[in-house]
Design a protein around this motif. Structure first.
Motif, PDB file in Angstrom:
ATOM      1  N   PHE A 112       0.822  -1.216   0.000  1.00 47.26           N
ATOM      2  CA  PHE A 112       0.000   0.000   0.000  1.00 47.26           C
ATOM      3  C   PHE A 112       0.855   1.266   0.000  1.00 47.26           C
ATOM      4  CE2 PHE A 112      -2.204   3.334   2.459  1.00 47.26           C
ATOM      5  CZ  PHE A 112      -3.279   3.556   1.607  1.00 47.26           C
ATOM      6  N   PHE A 113       1.880   1.306   0.852  1.00 43.99           N
ATOM      7  CA  PHE A 113       2.731   2.494   0.896  1.00 43.99           C
ATOM      8  C   PHE A 113       3.565   2.626  -0.375  1.00 43.99           C
ATOM      9  CE2 PHE A 113       1.944   2.227   5.521  1.00 43.99           C
ATOM     10  CZ  PHE A 113       1.555   3.537   5.733  1.00 43.99           C
ATOM     11  N   SER A 114       3.856   1.516  -1.039  1.00 43.53           N
ATOM     12  CA  SER A 114       4.531   1.599  -2.334  1.00 43.53           C
ATOM     13  C   SER A 114       3.634   2.293  -3.348  1.00 43.53           C
ATOM     14  CB  SER A 114       4.899   0.193  -2.824  1.00 43.53           C
ATOM     15  OG  SER A 114       5.782  -0.439  -1.928  1.00 43.53           O
ATOM     16  N   TRP A 115       2.341   2.008  -3.290  1.00 42.18           N
ATOM     17  CA  TRP A 115       1.399   2.681  -4.185  1.00 42.18           C
ATOM     18  C   TRP A 115       1.349   4.180  -3.895  1.00 42.18           C
ATOM     19  CZ3 TRP A 115      -3.416   4.954  -2.765  1.00 42.18           C
ATOM     20  CH2 TRP A 115      -4.192   5.395  -3.844  1.00 42.18           C
ATOM     21  N   LEU A 116       1.367   4.564  -2.622  1.00 43.04           N
ATOM     22  CA  LEU A 116       1.364   5.985  -2.261  1.00 43.04           C
ATOM     23  C   LEU A 116       2.629   6.680  -2.757  1.00 43.04           C
ATOM     24  CD1 LEU A 116      -0.070   5.972   1.387  1.00 43.04           C
ATOM     25  CD2 LEU A 116      -1.243   6.626  -0.724  1.00 43.04           C
ATOM     26  N   ILE A 117       3.768   6.010  -2.629  1.00 44.10           N
ATOM     27  CA  ILE A 117       5.026   6.613  -3.073  1.00 44.10           C
ATOM     28  C   ILE A 117       5.028   6.808  -4.580  1.00 44.10           C
ATOM     29  CG2 ILE A 117       7.511   6.213  -3.267  1.00 44.10           C
ATOM     30  CD1 ILE A 117       7.367   4.805  -0.555  1.00 44.10           C
ATOM     31  N   VAL A 118       4.575   5.787  -5.321  1.00 44.37           N
ATOM     32  CA  VAL A 118       4.512   5.911  -6.784  1.00 44.37           C
ATOM     33  C   VAL A 118       3.539   7.010  -7.185  1.00 44.37           C
ATOM     34  CG1 VAL A 118       3.818   4.707  -8.892  1.00 44.37           C
ATOM     35  CG2 VAL A 118       5.188   3.522  -7.168  1.00 44.37           C
ATOM     36  N   PHE A 122       5.448  10.092  -9.261  1.00 46.56           N
ATOM     37  CA  PHE A 122       5.222  10.156 -10.703  1.00 46.56           C
ATOM     38  C   PHE A 122       4.008  11.018 -11.077  1.00 46.56           C
ATOM     39  CE2 PHE A 122       7.534   6.207  -9.976  1.00 46.56           C
ATOM     40  CZ  PHE A 122       8.554   6.307 -10.913  1.00 46.56           C
ATOM     41  N   SER A 123       3.258  11.444 -10.094  1.00 37.39           N
ATOM     42  CA  SER A 123       2.076  12.291 -10.346  1.00 37.39           C
ATOM     43  C   SER A 123       1.172  11.695 -11.426  1.00 37.39           C
ATOM     44  CB  SER A 123       2.522  13.704 -10.774  1.00 37.39           C
ATOM     45  OG  SER A 123       3.286  14.313  -9.754  1.00 37.39           O
ATOM     46  N   CYS A 124       0.963  10.393 -11.350  1.00 38.51           N
ATOM     47  CA  CYS A 124       0.135   9.681 -12.322  1.00 38.51           C
ATOM     48  C   CYS A 124      -1.234   9.395 -11.722  1.00 38.51           C
ATOM     49  CB  CYS A 124       0.808   8.392 -12.771  1.00 38.51           C
ATOM     50  SG  CYS A 124       1.229   7.277 -11.403  1.00 38.51           S
ATOM     51  N   SER A 125      -2.096   8.784 -12.517  1.00 39.88           N
ATOM     52  CA  SER A 125      -3.425   8.425 -12.046  1.00 39.88           C
ATOM     53  C   SER A 125      -3.330   7.252 -11.072  1.00 39.88           C
ATOM     54  CB  SER A 125      -4.318   8.056 -13.229  1.00 39.88           C
ATOM     55  OG  SER A 125      -3.805   6.902 -13.875  1.00 39.88           O
ATOM     56  N   PRO A 126      -4.344   7.093 -10.227  1.00 35.66           N
ATOM     57  CA  PRO A 126      -4.312   5.955  -9.297  1.00 35.66           C
ATOM     58  C   PRO A 126      -4.240   4.608 -10.017  1.00 35.66           C
ATOM     59  CG  PRO A 126      -5.943   7.556  -8.597  1.00 35.66           C
ATOM     60  CD  PRO A 126      -5.458   8.013  -9.946  1.00 35.66           C
ATOM     61  N   ILE A 132       1.812   0.043 -11.944  1.00 41.14           N
ATOM     62  CA  ILE A 132       3.256   0.047 -11.694  1.00 41.14           C
ATOM     63  C   ILE A 132       3.589  -0.800 -10.467  1.00 41.14           C
ATOM     64  CG2 ILE A 132       5.212   1.507 -11.067  1.00 41.14           C
ATOM     65  CD1 ILE A 132       3.931   3.746 -12.697  1.00 41.14           C
ATOM     66  N   VAL A 133       2.792  -0.665  -9.413  1.00 38.38           N
ATOM     67  CA  VAL A 133       3.024  -1.463  -8.200  1.00 38.38           C
ATOM     68  C   VAL A 133       2.832  -2.944  -8.486  1.00 38.38           C
ATOM     69  CG1 VAL A 133       2.135  -1.961  -5.892  1.00 38.38           C
ATOM     70  CG2 VAL A 133       2.469   0.403  -6.603  1.00 38.38           C
ATOM     71  N   HIS A 134       1.803  -3.278  -9.267  1.00 38.88           N
ATOM     72  CA  HIS A 134       1.549  -4.677  -9.600  1.00 38.88           C
ATOM     73  C   HIS A 134       2.692  -5.274 -10.402  1.00 38.88           C
ATOM     74  CE1 HIS A 134      -0.739  -7.799 -12.167  1.00 38.88           C
ATOM     75  NE2 HIS A 134      -0.358  -8.360 -11.031  1.00 38.88           N
ATOM     76  N   LEU A 135       3.185  -4.558 -11.408  1.00 41.58           N
ATOM     77  CA  LEU A 135       4.294  -5.069 -12.212  1.00 41.58           C
ATOM     78  C   LEU A 135       5.587  -5.129 -11.410  1.00 41.58           C
ATOM     79  CD1 LEU A 135       3.579  -3.242 -15.600  1.00 41.58           C
ATOM     80  CD2 LEU A 135       2.985  -5.583 -14.929  1.00 41.58           C
ATOM     81  N   THR A 196      -9.040  -0.110 -11.930  1.00 45.87           N
ATOM     82  CA  THR A 196      -8.753   1.323 -11.852  1.00 45.87           C
ATOM     83  C   THR A 196      -8.244   1.887 -13.180  1.00 45.87           C
ATOM     84  OG1 THR A 196      -6.569   0.766 -10.958  1.00 45.87           O
ATOM     85  CG2 THR A 196      -8.310   1.314  -9.383  1.00 45.87           C
ATOM     86  N   THR A 197      -7.817   1.020 -14.095  1.00 49.70           N
ATOM     87  CA  THR A 197      -7.414   1.478 -15.442  1.00 49.70           C
ATOM     88  C   THR A 197      -8.508   1.214 -16.470  1.00 49.70           C
ATOM     89  OG1 THR A 197      -6.295  -0.644 -15.792  1.00 49.70           O
ATOM     90  CG2 THR A 197      -4.952   1.196 -15.014  1.00 49.70           C
ATOM     91  N   ASP A 198      -9.712   0.853 -16.009  1.00 53.27           N
ATOM     92  CA  ASP A 198     -10.873   0.615 -16.869  1.00 53.27           C
ATOM     93  C   ASP A 198     -10.606  -0.473 -17.904  1.00 53.27           C
ATOM     94  OD1 ASP A 198     -12.359   2.572 -15.563  1.00 53.27           O
ATOM     95  OD2 ASP A 198     -11.544   4.162 -16.845  1.00 53.27           O
ATOM     96  N   TYR A 199      -9.741  -1.430 -17.549  1.00 53.62           N
ATOM     97  CA  TYR A 199      -9.451  -2.591 -18.400  1.00 53.62           C
ATOM     98  C   TYR A 199      -8.979  -2.154 -19.786  1.00 53.62           C
ATOM     99  CZ  TYR A 199     -12.133  -4.805 -14.694  1.00 53.62           C
ATOM    100  OH  TYR A 199     -12.587  -5.226 -13.459  1.00 53.62           O
ATOM    101  N   GLN A 200      -8.178  -1.129 -19.815  1.00 49.92           N
ATOM    102  CA  GLN A 200      -7.679  -0.598 -21.085  1.00 49.92           C
ATOM    103  C   GLN A 200      -6.308  -1.182 -21.391  1.00 49.92           C
ATOM    104  OE1 GLN A 200      -7.679   3.673 -20.814  1.00 49.92           O
ATOM    105  NE2 GLN A 200      -9.918   3.833 -20.779  1.00 49.92           N
ATOM    106  N   ASN A 201      -6.042  -1.352 -22.688  1.00 52.98           N
ATOM    107  CA  ASN A 201      -4.719  -1.789 -23.134  1.00 52.98           C
ATOM    108  C   ASN A 201      -3.814  -0.564 -23.262  1.00 52.98           C
ATOM    109  OD1 ASN A 201      -5.001  -4.631 -23.422  1.00 52.98           O
ATOM    110  ND2 ASN A 201      -6.324  -4.279 -25.179  1.00 52.98           N
TER     111      ASN A 201
END
Length: 234
Positions: A112-118, A122-126, A132-135, A196-201
């Motif tokens: 969870f804290f890795s997700w917060l740090i990313v 990187f100022s990206c979307s959740p 990124i955390v999953h990979l 959270t990525t709406d199942y997008q490629n």
């Protein structure tokens, strides 16, 4: 320090006898010697004597001697002198840390804290942060759980050199609680990242590939199996 205040002797002799401590002879022939030590919260009792005459020494702030019956000493069960040791569930130093209390909670908090740090760096979307955390979780766990073999300790004499960390955990037993937990975590991460990525490629493709490889590697049928000899013993 224990202070000796007074002594009373009851062994068939007169307590006012001027001979004092020398008169410790019983008028009856001892039948059976008894010795017993009883511990309480406030004192320790030493029982010495035969079937008819018993001498008790109570260690408190002073020594007090008084007689008790032999039946009283025999009625009390002896205290436990030994502690039964519980064998640890895992004797492998390389994997025993995962059996400690709180490891599962710590594992989840690290993710969870890795997700917060990313998300902050990187100022990206959740959704992208979860991807990124999953990979990253896939790359780290596959390297250390399913690829690297052996242990960093020399005292195991090389008995785990042909086994990965996943094959060593829980002494090789399958479908244990730890194995189920480590299997559920990447699946949950995949569902969160995909939703959270709406199942997008292409995020969906990479997330699906990562969870497929990681979960298949954890199947009981894949225990000590090397596909096409990859990462096999030399």
């Amino acid at each position: 320090m224990l202070l000796i205040s007074e002594f009373f002797f009851f062994l068939g002799s007169d307590i006012n006898d001027p001979r004092g401590p020398t008169n410790l002879r019983s008028h009856h022939r001892p039948k059976k010697k008894k010795q017993q030590i009883r511990n309480t919260k406030s004192s320790t009792e030493f029982v010495v004597g035969d079937d008819e005459h018993l001498l008790v020494v109570v260690a408190r702030s002073s020594f007090v001697l008084y007689p008790i019956s032999a039946a009283e000493t025999e009625s009390e069960p002896p205290e436990e002198m030994y502690v039964t040791a519980v064998r640890p569930t895992d004797l492998n130093r390389n994997t025993e840390w995962f059996t400690y209390p709180g490891v599962w909670t710590t594992y989840i908090l690290i993710v969870f804290f890795s997700w917060l740090i990313v998300l902050c760096l990187f100022s990206c979307s959740p959704g992208m942060a979860w991807t990124i955390v999953h990979l990253a979780h896939f790359l780290v766990t596959y390297q250390f759980f399913h690829w690297k073999k052996g242990t960093p300790f020399a005292d195991d004499q090389g008995i785990y050199n042909a086994l990965t960390w996943w094959e060593q955990i829980d002494n090789g037993n399958q479908l244990t609680r730890n194995r189920k937990f480590l299997t559920v975590v990447p699946v949950v991460l995949y569902l969160i990242a995909s939703h959270t990525t709406d199942y997008q490629n292409p995020m969906l493709f990479f997330n699906t590939l990562a969870v497929f490889v990681l979960v298949v590697a954890k199947f009981p049928n894949m225990h000590r199996v090397r596909i096409f000899g990859i990462n096999g013993d030399l």
